[in-house]
Write an enzyme that holds these catalytic residues in place. Structure first.
Site, PDB file in Angstrom:
ATOM      1  N   CYS A 151      13.679  56.400 118.150  1.00  0.00           N
ATOM      2  CA  CYS A 151      13.553  57.466 117.154  1.00  0.00           C
ATOM      3  C   CYS A 151      12.497  57.158 116.100  1.00  0.00           C
ATOM      4  O   CYS A 151      12.594  56.184 115.375  1.00  0.00           O
ATOM      5  CB  CYS A 151      14.854  57.827 116.476  1.00  0.00           C
ATOM      6  SG  CYS A 151      16.237  56.781 116.681  1.00  0.00           S
ATOM      7  N   CYS A 187      10.603  58.101 112.918  1.00  0.00           N
ATOM      8  CA  CYS A 187      10.392  57.619 111.551  1.00  0.00           C
ATOM      9  C   CYS A 187      11.386  56.540 111.144  1.00  0.00           C
ATOM     10  O   CYS A 187      11.024  55.614 110.432  1.00  0.00           O
ATOM     11  CB  CYS A 187      10.421  58.779 110.564  1.00  0.00           C
ATOM     12  SG  CYS A 187      11.966  59.674 110.554  1.00  0.00           S
TER      13      CYS A 187
END
Length: 145
Positions: A54, A56
């Protein structure tokens, strides 16, 4: 009969994300047995990073762990499991995170076999690596020798 689990991401794509932690000393937990062997009876201070693809959040969690480990007080053991890749190992690791729902990424600190500190995705996402590292080093100051 168990069904074959195919990870959602190409293993070659995620290898650099795995390497980002293993090259600084993290031991990968790829099976439930490895997770139990590493976490089941340890009394050493242990940092566990649930790694993930994932964007950020994981992008900042890995560098935050690297920065935090430059601190003079640090955990004795470094462990990691990769969510979405080694699903059964990750589930077993998370079973030691008593009181916390699964999140990706996730960073836990154990002392004397007990969970003493947790950073969940909500504590990581949208924050720069140095800020996350500061949270980790504060925990290291409190719990590591």
């Amino acid at each position: 009969m168990s069904s074959l689990h195919i990870p959602p991401y190409d293993p070659l794509l995620v290898q650099p994300m795995r390497d980002e932690l293993t090259r600084i000393g993290f031991q990968e937990l790829r099976t439930p047995d490895e997770a139990d062997a590493a976490l089941g009876a340890t009394r050493e201070t242990t940092l566990v990073v649930v790694n993930s693809v994932c964007g950020c959040a994981a992008r900042n969690a890995r560098p935050a762990a690297r920065l935090a480990l430059q601190h003079p007080k640090r955990p004795q053991r470094l462990l990691t499991a990769f969510a979405g890749q080694d699903a059964e190992a990750t589930a077993r690791v998370r079973s030691y995170f008593t009181g916390y729902p699964p999140s990706s990424p996730q960073i836990a600190l154990f002392k004397d076999g007990k969970l003493v500190f947790m950073l969940e995705r909500k504590n990581i996402e949208g924050r720069p690596a140095p800020d996350i590292a500061a949270d980790l080093t504060a925990a290291f100051e409190r719990y590591c020798e």
